[in-house]
Every structure is written in structure tokens, then in C-alpha cells.
Design a protein around this motif. Structure first.
Motif, PDB file in Angstrom:
ATOM      1  N   THR A  89      13.493  -8.475  16.828  1.00  0.00           N
ATOM      2  CA  THR A  89      14.697  -8.575  16.016  1.00  0.00           C
ATOM      3  C   THR A  89      14.361  -8.777  14.547  1.00  0.00           C
ATOM      4  O   THR A  89      13.500  -9.591  14.192  1.00  0.00           O
ATOM      5  N   GLY A  90      15.042  -8.026  13.686  1.00  0.00           N
ATOM      6  CA  GLY A  90      14.892  -8.217  12.249  1.00  0.00           C
ATOM      7  C   GLY A  90      13.606  -7.684  11.672  1.00  0.00           C
ATOM      8  O   GLY A  90      13.284  -7.965  10.514  1.00  0.00           O
ATOM      9  N   VAL A  91      12.855  -6.919  12.458  1.00  0.00           N
ATOM     10  CA  VAL A  91      11.579  -6.370  12.000  1.00  0.00           C
ATOM     11  C   VAL A  91      11.741  -4.878  11.790  1.00  0.00           C
ATOM     12  O   VAL A  91      12.185  -4.162  12.687  1.00  0.00           O
ATOM     13  N   LEU A  92      11.394  -4.414  10.595  1.00  0.00           N
ATOM     14  CA  LEU A  92      11.579  -3.011  10.233  1.00  0.00           C
ATOM     15  C   LEU A  92      10.249  -2.392   9.844  1.00  0.00           C
ATOM     16  O   LEU A  92       9.555  -2.896   8.963  1.00  0.00           O
ATOM     17  N   LEU A  93       9.896  -1.312  10.519  1.00  0.00           N
ATOM     18  CA  LEU A  93       8.768  -0.474  10.129  1.00  0.00           C
ATOM     19  C   LEU A  93       9.308   0.879   9.704  1.00  0.00           C
ATOM     20  O   LEU A  93      10.193   1.435  10.367  1.00  0.00           O
ATOM     21  N   LEU A  94       8.797   1.405   8.601  1.00  0.00           N
ATOM     22  CA  LEU A  94       9.192   2.710   8.092  1.00  0.00           C
ATOM     23  C   LEU A  94       7.957   3.590   7.937  1.00  0.00           C
ATOM     24  O   LEU A  94       6.833   3.073   7.811  1.00  0.00           O
ATOM     25  N   PRO A  95       8.131   4.905   7.937  1.00  0.00           N
ATOM     26  CA  PRO A  95       6.984   5.790   7.718  1.00  0.00           C
ATOM     27  C   PRO A  95       6.214   5.417   6.459  1.00  0.00           C
ATOM     28  O   PRO A  95       6.798   5.194   5.402  1.00  0.00           O
ATOM     29  N   ARG A  96       4.893   5.304   6.612  1.00  0.00           N
ATOM     30  CA  ARG A  96       3.942   4.951   5.563  1.00  0.00           C
ATOM     31  C   ARG A  96       3.995   3.482   5.159  1.00  0.00           C
ATOM     32  O   ARG A  96       3.245   3.060   4.277  1.00  0.00           O
ATOM     33  N   GLY A  97       4.876   2.699   5.771  1.00  0.00           N
ATOM     34  CA  GLY A  97       4.848   1.260   5.556  1.00  0.00           C
ATOM     35  C   GLY A  97       3.762   0.613   6.404  1.00  0.00           C
ATOM     36  O   GLY A  97       3.328   1.156   7.415  1.00  0.00           O
ATOM     37  N   ARG A  98       3.321  -0.560   5.991  1.00  0.00           N
ATOM     38  CA  ARG A  98       2.258  -1.278   6.715  1.00  0.00           C
ATOM     39  C   ARG A  98       2.804  -2.607   7.209  1.00  0.00           C
ATOM     40  O   ARG A  98       3.421  -3.354   6.445  1.00  0.00           O
ATOM     41  N   MET A  99       2.545  -2.907   8.487  1.00  0.00           N
ATOM     42  CA  MET A  99       3.101  -4.101   9.115  1.00  0.00           C
ATOM     43  C   MET A  99       2.003  -4.863   9.870  1.00  0.00           C
ATOM     44  O   MET A  99       1.421  -4.332  10.820  1.00  0.00           O
ATOM     45  N   PRO A 100       1.709  -6.109   9.464  1.00  0.00           N
ATOM     46  CA  PRO A 100       0.782  -6.938  10.248  1.00  0.00           C
ATOM     47  C   PRO A 100       1.529  -7.576  11.425  1.00  0.00           C
ATOM     48  O   PRO A 100       2.688  -7.973  11.302  1.00  0.00           O
ATOM     49  N   LEU A 101       0.874  -7.665  12.561  1.00  0.00           N
ATOM     50  CA  LEU A 101       1.470  -8.261  13.749  1.00  0.00           C
ATOM     51  C   LEU A 101       0.457  -9.185  14.416  1.00  0.00           C
ATOM     52  O   LEU A 101      -0.730  -8.866  14.496  1.00  0.00           O
TER      53      LEU A 101
END
Length: 220
Positions: free
Chosen positions: A23-35
């Protein structure tokens, strides 16, 4: 995409990927997301996904469903490729996803090791593999951004922002600003960079207007 030798072509996108509902987590093309991965089923998901092409689909549960169990999710998500991976001594994984392309969920398949694979349709989002350019009212966006960041007490390098290309700026702000889950979903599903930039600007302006109303209420 960016010209990396690891980039995927449209024909290389697989028909089935695992999804990670948050919930509330957005990934977009070419975006970088640490998990930070610690739940056993998602540890298994990451281990399995490390085989080529290393894709995980980020989706949001529908409003009010929470993250526990297997909540029903929105039909549109964004696939990210694992571009960073680390094992921690306490049994967790730290990974980085780099957004590749959005997808529509066509069918949810039986669970595998507790995680959820889905059959996906990429056809609507073929254009995600090509960086978008133009159509952003940058002046209006920055005018809305400045009071928003000031309100949230975020220190900002405006020189760096001035040098950031429109697509990267809109992507980064859309991902990091603490908008409501439904607003995040709206940003994800925007058809084009100009549409996403327009929605992002409107959300920042509404947040500024709301802050002004709150201050007026305090004075009276």
C-alpha cells in the motif's frame, strides 16, 4: 530505454511475473526503489525471480484492504528489474528494483511457495520502454513544489533539480511524495508524461491550498 546492455525489449517481457502488493508504494518506469525483504514467501519470491529476467511486479492493494494476507489489488502495476541485491546476516534481502514497464493483470494464478504469480498484459504500455520527452509545464510544477517541500521541511538542492530532466523529475517526485494510495495509483495509470506531470502538479497545488486553509482555521 537507457541503452544499458541489460535492458529488455518488448518481446522479452515474460507473460507471467510474481507480484508484491504494498500500500502507498509507487514504482514507475526508470524509477529506482529500494526494498527490505523479510517475509518468508517474499524471500522465496526474490530467490526465484533472480533468474533472468529478474522481474517483480509492484501493485497496490485496493483502498482499505491493507497488506496482510492476499488482498485484492488494483489491476495495473509496474514491473521492476532487480538491479541491486544483498543478503543480510539476519536472513533478510535488500534489493533495488528499477522500473521497466507497467502491466495489466489478466489472471491471477495459483500461489507458488506462498507468493502470487499473475499472467500479465503489457500491450497498453509498450511506450514505457522508450523515455518520454516534452509536454511538462515545469514552471508551474516547481512553483507548486517549493511550498510543498517547505511545508514538509525537506532540504532541497534546487541547482540539482534545475539540471534534472523532466521525465526523471516527474518520476522521482511521484514516487517519493507521500500522497494517498488512490493518488499514487492515479499517477501510475496516467497515460503519458504530460498527463502524469499535470496530475502531480495538481496534487502539489491541492496540498498547498489545504495547508493554507489549515493555517486560516488556526488564526480564527
Amino acid at each position: 530505454m537507457s541503452g544499458s546492455p541489460f535492458d529488455l525489449s518488448f518481446d522479452e517481457l515474460p507473460p507471467v511475473i510474481p507480484i508484491f502488493p504494498l500500500t502507498g508504494v509507487l514504482l514507475l518506469p526508470r524509477g529506482r526503489m529500494p526494498l527490505n525483504i523479510f517475509e518468508p514467501r517474499y524471500l522465496a519470491m526474490v530467490s526465484d525471480a533472480m533468474a533472468y529476467p529478474r522481474l517483480i511486479g509492484m501493485v497496490q492493494p485496493r483502498e482499505g484492504q491493507g497488506d496482510a494476507g492476499d488482498p485484492p489489488g488494483y489491476q495495473t502495476g509496474c514491473a521492476g528489474r532487480i538491479t541491486g541485491f544483498g543478503e543480510l546476516d539476519d536472513g533478510r534481502y535488500e534489493i533495488t528494483l528499477t522500473g521497466v514497464a507497467r502491466f495489466s493483470i489478466a489472471e491471477e494464478l495459483p500461489p507458488v511457495k506462498g507468493y502470487r504469480p499473475v499472467r500479465v498484459d503489457w500491450s497498453r504500455f509498450r511506450g514505457d520502454l522508450v523515455p518520454a520527452e516534452g509536454g511538462v509545464d515545469r514552471e508551474r510544477l516547481l512553483a507548486a513544489l517549493k511550498p510543498y517541500l517547505k511545508r514538509h521541511k525537506v532540504k532541497t538542492d534546487w541547482d540539482a533539480i534545475a539540471k534534472t530532466p523532466d521525465d526523471r523529475l516527474v518520476t522521482s517526485l511521484s514516487m517519493v511524495c507521500p500522497f494517498a494510495p488512490s493518488e499514487k495509483q492515479g499517477l501510475l495509470e496516467a497515460e503519458s508524461l504530460p498527463a502524469r506531470a499535470g496530475l502531480l502538479t495538481a496534487l502539489l497545488e491541492m496540498a498547498g491550498a489545504s495547508a493554507g486553509t489549515e493555517r486560516a482555521d488556526v488564526r480564527h
